[in-house]
Design an enzyme around this catalytic site. Structure first.
Site, PDB file in Angstrom:
ATOM      1  CG  ASP A  51    -107.684 -94.555  11.675  1.00 34.48           C
ATOM      2  OD1 ASP A  51    -108.434 -93.559  11.604  1.00 34.48           O
ATOM      3  OD2 ASP A  51    -107.684 -95.466  10.834  1.00 34.48           O
ATOM      4  CD  GLU A 111    -109.483 -89.314  11.196  1.00 36.41           C
ATOM      5  OE1 GLU A 111    -108.403 -89.280  10.593  1.00 36.41           O
ATOM      6  OE2 GLU A 111    -110.460 -89.944  10.795  1.00 36.41           O
ATOM      7  CG  ASP A 185    -106.874-100.148   9.620  1.00 40.89           C
ATOM      8  OD1 ASP A 185    -108.057 -99.809   9.778  1.00 40.89           O
ATOM      9  OD2 ASP A 185    -106.509-101.007   8.795  1.00 40.89           O
TER      10      ASP A 185
END
Length: 213
Positions: A51, A111, A185
Site C-alpha cells: 500500500d 495498489e 496501512d
C-alpha cells in the site's frame, strides 16, 4: 541512516505449521472468479502486498497453504518528515528492498494510484513513493501486478464501493484473525496481497499494464 521499516506487533502473524518457503500450492479458491475469466497465470507460495505512501508505506506477506491464506508478516515503512523529498523517497525504496531481500516473495501486488483532482499534491507525493517501490521491485525481476481500489474491494466484499471498514472486516475473516488488523496501512496491504492471492489465475485487463500517471 535509521531503519525506516517497522513491524507492527498487532500485524505480525507467525504460523509454525509450515516453513516460510513452503511450496504447497494446493489452495484453490473461487473468490478470484468474481473478477473475471480464469487464465493460466502463475501461482506463488508467497505474495507481497504493498500500500504505497510517502509518509507510510504498508506491506503484508501472505503465504499460500493447503487450507487458507496465512499472514506471515505485516508492517510499515516510514519516511522522516524532516528530511528532503529525495531522502524520504530513498527511505521508502530502501525499506521495500529490505523486505524483498529477506522474504523473496514469488509475486507482488500494489495498489494502482490515479490522479486525485481534489488533492493533486497528495497524488504527486504518493507517485514519488510508488516510483521508488517500482524501481526496487524491478531490480529483483519478481512479477508485479497493479490493482485498482475498486478491484480489491469487489474481490473481498463483492462490491467495488465497499467502505474501508467492510474491507478490513473481510481481511480479518479471510486471514482468520482475532481482531481487525492495525494500522490501516497494514490492513490495506493485506487486502492487496489477498486480492492477488485469490486472482492468480484471473485476467485483469485493468491492472496490466500499469497506466502512466
Amino acid at each position: 541512516m535509521t531503519n525506516p521499516r517497522h513491524k507492527e506487533e498487532t500485524a505480525v502473524i507467525q504460523d509454525d505449521q509450515q516453513p516460510k518457503n513452503s511450496q504447497n500450492l494446493c489452495q484453490d479458491s473461487s473468490m478470484g472468479m468474481a473478477l473475471g475469466n480464469a487464465f493460466a497465470g502463475p501461482q506463488s507460495s508467497l505474495y507481497l502486498g504493498i500500500d504505497p505512501g510517502l509518509n507510510r508505506t504498508g506491506y503484508a506477506l501472505v503465504r499460500r497453504s493447503r487450507q487458507r491464506p496465512i499472514l506471515l508478516e505485516g508492517g510499515v515503512i516510514s519516511s522522516t518528515k524532516s528530511k528532503t523529498l529525495a531522502e524520504r523517497v530513498h527511505e521508502i525504496g530502501s525499506g521495500i528492498r529490505e523486505v524483498l531481500a529477506e522474504f523473496s516473495p514469488g509475486a507482488i501486488a500494489i495498489e494502482q494510484v490515479f490522479s486525485m483532482t481534489r488533492n493533486p499534491k497528495t497524488a504527486v507525493l504518493m507517485a514519488h513513493a510508488r516510483g521508488a517501490i517500482l524501481f526496487a521491485v524491478a531490480e529483483t525481476g519478481i512479477p508485479l501486478v497493479h490493482y485498482t481500489p475498486r478491484q480489491i474491494k469487489k474481490l473481498l466484499t463483492g462490491t467495488g464501493t465497499a467502505s474501508k471498514e467492510q474491507v478490513q472486516l473481510a481481511v480479518q475473516r479471510e486471514l482468520k484473525l482475532k481482531r481487525v488488523l492495525e494500522p490501516n496501512d497494514v490492513a490495506d496491504a493485506s487486502a492487496i496481497a489477498l486480492c492477488h492471492y485469490y486472482s492468480a489465475r484471473v485476467n485483469l485487463n485493468e491492472s496490466q499494464p500499469c497506466p502512466v500517471i
